[in-house]
Design a protein around this motif. Structure first.
Motif, PDB file in Angstrom:
ATOM      1  N   GLY A 119       0.836  -1.205   0.000  1.00 31.97           N
ATOM      2  CA  GLY A 119       0.000   0.000   0.000  1.00 31.97           C
ATOM      3  C   GLY A 119       0.867   1.250   0.000  1.00 31.97           C
ATOM      4  N   ALA A 120       1.909   1.230   0.836  1.00 33.31           N
ATOM      5  CA  ALA A 120       2.796   2.394   0.922  1.00 33.31           C
ATOM      6  C   ALA A 120       3.529   2.594  -0.395  1.00 33.31           C
ATOM      7  CB  ALA A 120       3.777   2.209   2.070  1.00 33.31           C
ATOM      8  N   THR A 121       3.900   1.503  -1.057  1.00 37.34           N
ATOM      9  CA  THR A 121       4.571   1.620  -2.358  1.00 37.34           C
ATOM     10  C   THR A 121       3.651   2.298  -3.368  1.00 37.34           C
ATOM     11  OG1 THR A 121       5.611  -0.490  -1.847  1.00 37.34           O
ATOM     12  CG2 THR A 121       5.845   0.320  -4.100  1.00 37.34           C
ATOM     13  N   PHE A 122       2.386   1.866  -3.354  1.00 35.38           N
ATOM     14  CA  PHE A 122       1.408   2.495  -4.243  1.00 35.38           C
ATOM     15  C   PHE A 122       1.328   3.992  -3.970  1.00 35.38           C
ATOM     16  CE2 PHE A 122      -2.881   4.147  -4.709  1.00 35.38           C
ATOM     17  CZ  PHE A 122      -3.140   3.904  -6.044  1.00 35.38           C
ATOM     18  N   LEU A 123       1.276   4.331  -2.672  1.00 39.37           N
ATOM     19  CA  LEU A 123       1.192   5.745  -2.300  1.00 39.37           C
ATOM     20  C   LEU A 123       2.413   6.508  -2.791  1.00 39.37           C
ATOM     21  CD1 LEU A 123      -0.203   6.014   1.327  1.00 39.37           C
ATOM     22  CD2 LEU A 123      -1.184   6.920  -0.781  1.00 39.37           C
ATOM     23  N   GLY A 124       3.578   5.880  -2.617  1.00 43.06           N
ATOM     24  CA  GLY A 124       4.817   6.501  -3.096  1.00 43.06           C
ATOM     25  C   GLY A 124       4.724   6.770  -4.590  1.00 43.06           C
ATOM     26  N   GLY A 125       4.215   5.773  -5.326  1.00 39.53           N
ATOM     27  CA  GLY A 125       4.049   5.934  -6.770  1.00 39.53           C
ATOM     28  C   GLY A 125       3.132   7.097  -7.088  1.00 39.53           C
ATOM     29  N   GLN A 126       2.071   7.221  -6.292  1.00 38.33           N
ATOM     30  CA  GLN A 126       1.117   8.300  -6.552  1.00 38.33           C
ATOM     31  C   GLN A 126       1.755   9.668  -6.306  1.00 38.33           C
ATOM     32  OE1 GLN A 126      -2.494   8.433  -4.105  1.00 38.33           O
ATOM     33  NE2 GLN A 126      -3.631   8.689  -5.997  1.00 38.33           N
ATOM     34  N   ILE A 127       2.515   9.747  -5.223  1.00 39.61           N
ATOM     35  CA  ILE A 127       3.169  11.022  -4.920  1.00 39.61           C
ATOM     36  C   ILE A 127       4.156  11.375  -6.035  1.00 39.61           C
ATOM     37  CG2 ILE A 127       4.763  12.157  -3.326  1.00 39.61           C
ATOM     38  CD1 ILE A 127       3.331  10.429  -1.113  1.00 39.61           C
ATOM     39  N   TYR A 128       4.915  10.357  -6.481  1.00 35.65           N
ATOM     40  CA  TYR A 128       5.862  10.583  -7.576  1.00 35.65           C
ATOM     41  C   TYR A 128       5.130  11.074  -8.822  1.00 35.65           C
ATOM     42  CZ  TYR A 128       8.907   9.497 -11.484  1.00 35.65           C
ATOM     43  OH  TYR A 128       9.627   9.586 -12.647  1.00 35.65           O
ATOM     44  N   GLU A 129       4.011  10.378  -9.122  1.00 32.48           N
ATOM     45  CA  GLU A 129       3.215  10.739 -10.294  1.00 32.48           C
ATOM     46  C   GLU A 129       2.744  12.194 -10.216  1.00 32.48           C
ATOM     47  OE1 GLU A 129      -0.203   8.099 -12.372  1.00 32.48           O
ATOM     48  OE2 GLU A 129      -0.855   9.175 -10.593  1.00 32.48           O
ATOM     49  N   PHE A 130       2.255  12.563  -9.023  1.00 31.06           N
ATOM     50  CA  PHE A 130       1.784  13.937  -8.841  1.00 31.06           C
ATOM     51  C   PHE A 130       2.911  14.936  -9.113  1.00 31.06           C
ATOM     52  CE2 PHE A 130      -2.103  13.470  -5.787  1.00 31.06           C
ATOM     53  CZ  PHE A 130      -2.723  12.678  -6.743  1.00 31.06           C
ATOM     54  N   THR A 131       4.097  14.652  -8.582  1.00 32.31           N
ATOM     55  CA  THR A 131       5.191  15.620  -8.758  1.00 32.31           C
ATOM     56  C   THR A 131       5.554  15.727 -10.237  1.00 32.31           C
ATOM     57  OG1 THR A 131       6.814  13.884  -8.320  1.00 32.31           O
ATOM     58  CG2 THR A 131       6.184  15.268  -6.464  1.00 32.31           C
ATOM     59  N   VAL A 132       5.538  14.586 -10.951  1.00 37.29           N
ATOM     60  CA  VAL A 132       5.843  14.639 -12.386  1.00 37.29           C
ATOM     61  C   VAL A 132       4.807  15.493 -13.106  1.00 37.29           C
ATOM     62  CG1 VAL A 132       5.955  13.271 -14.498  1.00 37.29           C
ATOM     63  CG2 VAL A 132       7.041  12.418 -12.414  1.00 37.29           C
ATOM     64  N   PHE A 133       3.522  15.240 -12.782  1.00 36.17           N
ATOM     65  CA  PHE A 133       2.453  15.991 -13.454  1.00 36.17           C
ATOM     66  C   PHE A 133       2.585  17.483 -13.184  1.00 36.17           C
ATOM     67  CE2 PHE A 133      -0.768  12.222 -13.486  1.00 36.17           C
ATOM     68  CZ  PHE A 133       0.035  11.573 -14.401  1.00 36.17           C
ATOM     69  N   ILE A 134       2.912  17.804 -11.952  1.00 39.58           N
ATOM     70  CA  ILE A 134       3.037  19.226 -11.612  1.00 39.58           C
ATOM     71  C   ILE A 134       4.183  19.850 -12.403  1.00 39.58           C
ATOM     72  CG2 ILE A 134       3.666  20.820  -9.746  1.00 39.58           C
ATOM     73  CD1 ILE A 134       2.036  18.900  -7.884  1.00 39.58           C
ATOM     74  N   ARG A 135       5.291  19.082 -12.516  1.00 43.05           N
ATOM     75  CA  ARG A 135       6.426  19.598 -13.286  1.00 43.05           C
ATOM     76  C   ARG A 135       6.049  19.792 -14.756  1.00 43.05           C
ATOM     77  NH1 ARG A 135      10.504  15.631 -12.997  1.00 43.05           N
ATOM     78  NH2 ARG A 135       9.962  15.268 -10.827  1.00 43.05           N
ATOM     79  N   GLU A 136       5.159  18.920 -15.242  1.00 45.30           N
ATOM     80  CA  GLU A 136       4.752  19.056 -16.650  1.00 45.30           C
ATOM     81  C   GLU A 136       3.685  20.128 -16.838  1.00 45.30           C
ATOM     82  OE1 GLU A 136       3.768  15.226 -18.209  1.00 45.30           O
ATOM     83  OE2 GLU A 136       5.739  14.399 -17.745  1.00 45.30           O
ATOM     84  N   GLY A 137       3.348  20.819 -15.750  1.00 44.76           N
ATOM     85  CA  GLY A 137       2.479  21.984 -15.896  1.00 44.76           C
ATOM     86  C   GLY A 137       1.032  21.749 -15.546  1.00 44.76           C
ATOM     87  N   MET A 138       0.703  20.629 -14.901  1.00 41.65           N
ATOM     88  CA  MET A 138      -0.687  20.421 -14.508  1.00 41.65           C
ATOM     89  C   MET A 138      -0.804  20.464 -12.983  1.00 41.65           C
ATOM     90  SD  MET A 138      -3.366  17.358 -15.367  1.00 41.65           S
ATOM     91  CE  MET A 138      -3.031  16.322 -13.963  1.00 41.65           C
ATOM     92  N   THR A 139      -1.368  21.546 -12.461  1.00 36.79           N
ATOM     93  CA  THR A 139      -1.563  21.654 -11.015  1.00 36.79           C
ATOM     94  C   THR A 139      -3.061  21.635 -10.713  1.00 36.79           C
ATOM     95  OG1 THR A 139      -1.754  24.044 -10.992  1.00 36.79           O
ATOM     96  CG2 THR A 139       0.479  23.146 -10.906  1.00 36.79           C
ATOM     97  N   MET A 140      -3.364  21.687  -9.432  1.00 34.45           N
ATOM     98  CA  MET A 140      -4.752  21.768  -8.989  1.00 34.45           C
ATOM     99  C   MET A 140      -5.487  22.923  -9.649  1.00 34.45           C
ATOM    100  SD  MET A 140      -7.014  20.641  -6.803  1.00 34.45           S
ATOM    101  CE  MET A 140      -6.417  19.877  -5.310  1.00 34.45           C
ATOM    102  N   LYS A 141      -4.739  24.028  -9.888  1.00 35.03           N
ATOM    103  CA  LYS A 141      -5.389  25.254 -10.363  1.00 35.03           C
ATOM    104  C   LYS A 141      -5.538  25.314 -11.885  1.00 35.03           C
ATOM    105  CE  LYS A 141      -3.469  27.840  -6.523  1.00 35.03           C
ATOM    106  NZ  LYS A 141      -2.647  28.947  -6.064  1.00 35.03           N
ATOM    107  N   THR A 142      -4.928  24.378 -12.600  1.00 35.84           N
ATOM    108  CA  THR A 142      -4.836  24.551 -14.059  1.00 35.84           C
ATOM    109  C   THR A 142      -6.196  24.623 -14.735  1.00 35.84           C
ATOM    110  OG1 THR A 142      -2.780  23.318 -13.959  1.00 35.84           O
ATOM    111  CG2 THR A 142      -3.746  23.635 -16.138  1.00 35.84           C
ATOM    112  N   ASN A 143      -7.048  23.632 -14.500  1.00 34.94           N
ATOM    113  CA  ASN A 143      -8.376  23.624 -15.133  1.00 34.94           C
ATOM    114  C   ASN A 143      -9.295  22.677 -14.352  1.00 34.94           C
ATOM    115  OD1 ASN A 143      -7.594  21.014 -16.057  1.00 34.94           O
ATOM    116  ND2 ASN A 143      -6.475  22.017 -17.719  1.00 34.94           N
ATOM    117  N   PRO A 144     -10.594  22.669 -14.645  1.00 33.57           N
ATOM    118  CA  PRO A 144     -11.503  21.786 -13.901  1.00 33.57           C
ATOM    119  C   PRO A 144     -11.075  20.318 -13.988  1.00 33.57           C
ATOM    120  CG  PRO A 144     -12.776  23.383 -15.136  1.00 33.57           C
ATOM    121  CD  PRO A 144     -11.335  23.558 -15.562  1.00 33.57           C
TER     122      PRO A 144
END
Lengths: 213, 692
Positions: A119-144
């Motif tokens: 479960g923790a590994t999955f969570l780690g993957g999710q956090i990593y994924e989020f950071t990659v997405f944010i770096r690629e320009g998609m944040t909470m604020k970008t669009n609906p």
């Protein structure tokens, strides 16, 4: 007193007496209070995720031109691997219950820890994924669409996190002798929650990641 | 075997001291701390009732402010913003802090008694529900001192609630308060559903449950499934406000109509959440004072279930003016017309129950008949909303205000007061003064109709809702003044009720009056145990042979269907008065500090969410709250539900303390699953899930 009513009454009492012969918990349904409560709670959770998934479905392609939306940044192979890891944790959860049912506390602790680790590994993957997405320009604020993506998957991740804490607590309890195999049902109930969170991820992965726009 | 109650045991001669966990186990059975730590469903129910009644006074005060402001054109009592705050808080208070918790008060108190259990399934979770409700209410009202009350309406429509139009913290308090009370209701729903399904006395099949318990069960299922929807809506709004998400932000592609869908998908079942307990209450009151069984018990139950299901398919009738297209409007018009059918069935069944009954118009019966008649008016104006062209005309006018006050005040509140007059002797061991009760009723029925009937006319004349004032020459002056006069008559009626409570208490104390177990010659199981109910509810497990089993222990019918008193009548009545014998005791679960600590932790955490928007560092408060919550839940899980040597209720102590009126001591209460050992650990586990 109406004779019919009395007859029905004794029938029922007999029926219930019969049920107790099978060593069911002393409840009307034969299912323990804790388990009924967990099922009820999971029923409520269905609507919680249902509302979030509907929101995502409504918004998944809503992005002003030129903004990054979830479908632009998905890394399906990566998320498939982390999904597989989470699904495997359901297997280890089953093995933990099975071990505890056989009064094998040591193995139960091993499998519970393995479940928590997956479960923790999955969570780690999710956090990593989020950071990659944010770096690629998609944040909470970008669009609906991005807002709906982060809130839905984040909400699921929080559920996994709570599950990991619960599993670790169980390991400690077994270790300290506060949880013994007579109460293996506790593991079963924790397992219900864990499997539910897994099943929700199957739906989320399909709806959010795999369904094309 | 079902959940047979553990039989009484003999008191140990030398009780050992109470085992201690992280915190010393509370042991007081009277005074302030015993209430703080109580997990007894009866005390929790009383606390729910008293707290909700306090909020009722606050919400009523807000209503009077509204009526004073609108009494005549160009009112100057409130300015526009203050008016927004007052009507928002009036609605939010009445829905979430008055009608819902008053229903919860009855459900908590009565369900275990009506199904023959010693307590609810999870007594500590029950206490947690109460404390969360209280803290949720305090959270909402803390905004009074912290920059202004919520001002976006009880429905909080987007995008008015967005940070652009509502930059203050008002809406943040609204979100936080509703989230906290939402957790409370969800935890309560899980608990009471488990109680109804699992803890019925031997012989009590589902179709021997009293109608009140049935309606409560339907209500709890509605809560279980409706609250997560509003929780998500509030979460999304919070993310919009705190983290710049775009859910309801049209400037960036968000859709404010999504808010309306989520809100009303919760909001319409919520209507039934508020009215169903009242339906259950009058289904107990009317048969008792008609001296007839409820007409069509099963039809009554099934129509309740039908309302529970159909309540999910009508929410769009709140949104006919949005412009969703003819197909959805047609579909929801039809479903809205249909839902009137099971409701109408109930009305006719109550009338059928009264038909040819030997009616006794006590205060409780008057209020119950008040519900039947007033709710019918509200229900009929509700049917007019299902006609969408008509609805387009009436939406956002005072006609709507008239409609929902007829169903929620004329329906739910009248029903709840029927219940208060009916069960007051059971709960407090005092009979409310009937003369004052009737004065209360007549003041209310007159005041209520004076207040809200004119709203129909005002609405048809085109007076919009939520306006803080109106100019002269609109032709609205007269009926607004009538309405304001009516509202003060309602307030007077409530004062009469409080005077009644006070007088009754004084009289009972002065004359050392007690109340018999079954003062109304009623039907439910709760009347087969002394008034007020002792800590252990029942000495031995009741065995159920029929619907209204207690009635059948007293009466039977001859061939012509006429009621006949059984020879055992006096024996049954006497058995209801029995307490534990001296030296006997019942094993009950122990009180706990953890429910209130857990609720306080969530309360504190929510302040971090409100102020985190102004400065990120404030989220540390949330972190602190969550940390305390996690520690509390772990300690909770490790604390056994019942201390092995604790909570043996001494019969004598109980007799001395338990018969004292409310507010003073009652013997310490609370119990596990009424049958076997409650594994404390898993009960904590599910609570952890609930909080998560």
């Amino acid at each position: 007193m109406a004779a019919v009513a009395v007859e029905h009454g004794s029938e029922e009492v007999e029926h219930q007496a019969e049920a107790s012969g099978h060593a069911h918990p002393p409840t009307n349904t034969g299912i323990s209070n804790d388990k009924v409560a967990m099922w009820a709670f999971l029923g409520s959770e269905c609507l919680l995720f249902g509302a979030l998934i509907s929101t995502f479905f409504l918004y998944r392609s809503r992005a002003p031109l030129g903004t990054v939306k979830p479908h632009d940044v998905y890394d399906i192979p990566f998320t498939s691997v982390s999904s597989f890891i989470l699904l495997m944790s359901s297997l280890t959860m089953v093995l933990a219950l099975s071990a505890f049912n056989r009064a094998d506390s040591r193995r139960a602790m091993v499998w519970l820890s393995a479940t928590a680790l997956l479960g923790a590994t999955f969570l780690g993957g999710q956090i990593y994924e989020f950071t990659v997405f944010i770096r690629e320009g998609m944040t909470m604020k970008t669009n609906p669409a991005s807002s709906a993506f982060y809130v839905l998957t984040g909400f699921h991740g929080t559920h996994v996190g709570i599950g990991v804490l619960m599993l670790l607590a169980l390991v400690i309890l077994i270790r300290k002798g506060r949880l013994t195999p007579e109460r293996a049902e506790t593991i079963e109930i924790a397992g219900l929650y864990w499997h539910f969170v897994d099943v929700v991820w199957v739906v989320v992965f399909t709806v959010v990641y795999l369904l094309p726009l | 075997m079902t959940s047979v109650l553990e039989p009484p045991v003999l008191l140990p001669e030398d009780p050992r001291p109470i085992a201690s966990g992280a915190l010393r186990r509370p042991a007081r059975t009277d005074g302030f701390w015993s209430w703080i730590t109580s997990i007894d469903h009866k005390r929790v129910g009383i606390m729910y009732g008293v707290t909700a009644m306090t909020f009722f006074v606050i919400g009523g005060f807000e209503a009077l402010l509204i009526r004073l402001q609108l009494a005549s054109p160009n009112g100057r009592i409130l300015d526009a913003n203050a008016y927004n705050e007052v009507f928002t808080m009036h609605g939010t208070t009445m829905v979430f802090l008055v009608v819902m918790p008053l229903g919860a008060a009855f459900m908590n108190y009565l369900i275990p008694l009506q199904v023959g259990a010693r307590d609810v399934a999870f007594p500590r979770l029950n206490a947690l529900s109460y404390w969360l409700f209280l803290f949720g209410g305090l959270f909402l009202y803390s905004s009074v001192f912290l920059g202004g009350m919520p001002n976006g309406g009880w429905f909080g429509y987007a995008p008015n609630t967005s940070i652009v139009y509502s930059p203050g913290h008002n809406i943040d308090f609204w979100i936080g308060g509703l989230l906290i009370t939402g957790i409370a209701s969800t935890v309560g729903a899980v608990n009471l559903i488990t109680t109804c399904l699992n803890m019925r006395a031997p012989g009590m099949g589902l179709f021997r449950m009293p109608v009140f318990t049935w309606m409560a069960l339907v209500t709890q299922f509605l809560l279980l499934f409706a609250l997560p929807v509003i929780t998500i809506a509030l979460f999304l709004l919070m993310f919009d406000r705190n983290f710049g998400a775009n859910f309801f932000n049209p400037a960036n592609g968000g859709d404010p109509v999504l808010w309306q869908h989520l809100f009303w998908l919760f909001g319409h079942p919520e209507v039934y959440i508020m009215i169903m307990p009242a339906f259950g209450i009058v289904s107990e009151v009317i048969p008792t004072f008609s001296r007839k069984p409820l007409f069509g018990y099963k039809v009554m139950v099934f129509s309740g279930i039908a309302i529970g299901f159909m309540g999910w398919g009508v929410w769009v009738h709140h949104m006919f003016a949005v412009g969703l297209g003819p197909v959805s409007i047609t579909a929801f018009s039809i479903s809205t017309m249909f839902i009137a059918v099971p409701t109408g069935v109930k009305i006719f069944n109550w009338i059928g129950t009264m038909w040819k009954g030997s009616l006794r118009f006590t205060s409780a019966m008057l209020f119950a008949v008040g519900l039947v008649s007033m709710f019918t008016i509200g229900g009929l104006s509700g049917v007019t909303h299902s006609v969408s062209p008509h609805d387009r005309q009436q939406t956002d006018t005072y006609y709507i205000v008239a409609h929902f006050h007829y169903v929620l005040f004329g329906g739910a509140v009248f029903g709840i007061f029927a219940g208060i007059y009916f069960w007051y002797p059971k709960v407090f061991g005092q009979l409310l003064d009937e003369r004052l009760g009737k004065v209360h009723f007549w003041l209310w029925i007159v005041g209520f109709n004076l207040t809200f009937a004119p709203h129909h006319i005002l609405g048809l004349q085109g007076m919009p809702r939520r306006i803080y004032t109106y100019p002269e020459g609109t032709g609205w002056d007269f009926w607004n003044m009538v309405s304001t006069v009516g509202s003060f008559i309602i307030a007077l009626g409530l004062l009469v009720f409080f005077a009644n409570v006070r007088r009754t208490d004084k009289r009972h104390k002065r004359d050392h009056l007690t109340v018999e177990a079954d003062p109304w010659d009623a039907r439910g199981l709760e009347w087969s145990t002394p008034s007020p109910v002792p800590a252990y509810n029942f000495i031995e497990s009741p065995e159920i042979h029929a619907v209204d089993d207690w009635w059948h222990r007293k009466y039977t019918e001859d061939e012509d269907g006429r009621m006949q008193r059984l020879d055992d009548y006096d024996k049954a009545k006497a058995s209801a008065e029995e307490h534990l014998k001296p030296g006997q005791a019942v094993h009950l679960p122990s009180p706990s500090f953890y429910p209130i600590i857990a609720a306080a932790a969530i309360f504190v955490a929510m302040f971090g969410v409100v102020y985190g928007r102004s400065a990120g560092a404030n989220y540390a408060i949330t972190g602190l709250g969550v940390l305390v919550l996690v520690c509390t839940l772990i300690a909770w899980a490790l604390e056994p539900s019942t201390e092995p040597d604790d909570a043996l209720v001494d019969a004598d102590a109980d007799r001395l303390l338990g018969l004292a009126p409310a507010g003073s001591a009652q013997a310490e209460l609370g119990s596990g699953d009424g049958g076997g050992d409650q594994p404390a650990l898993t009960s904590g586990g599910s609570s952890g899930g609930g909080a998560g």
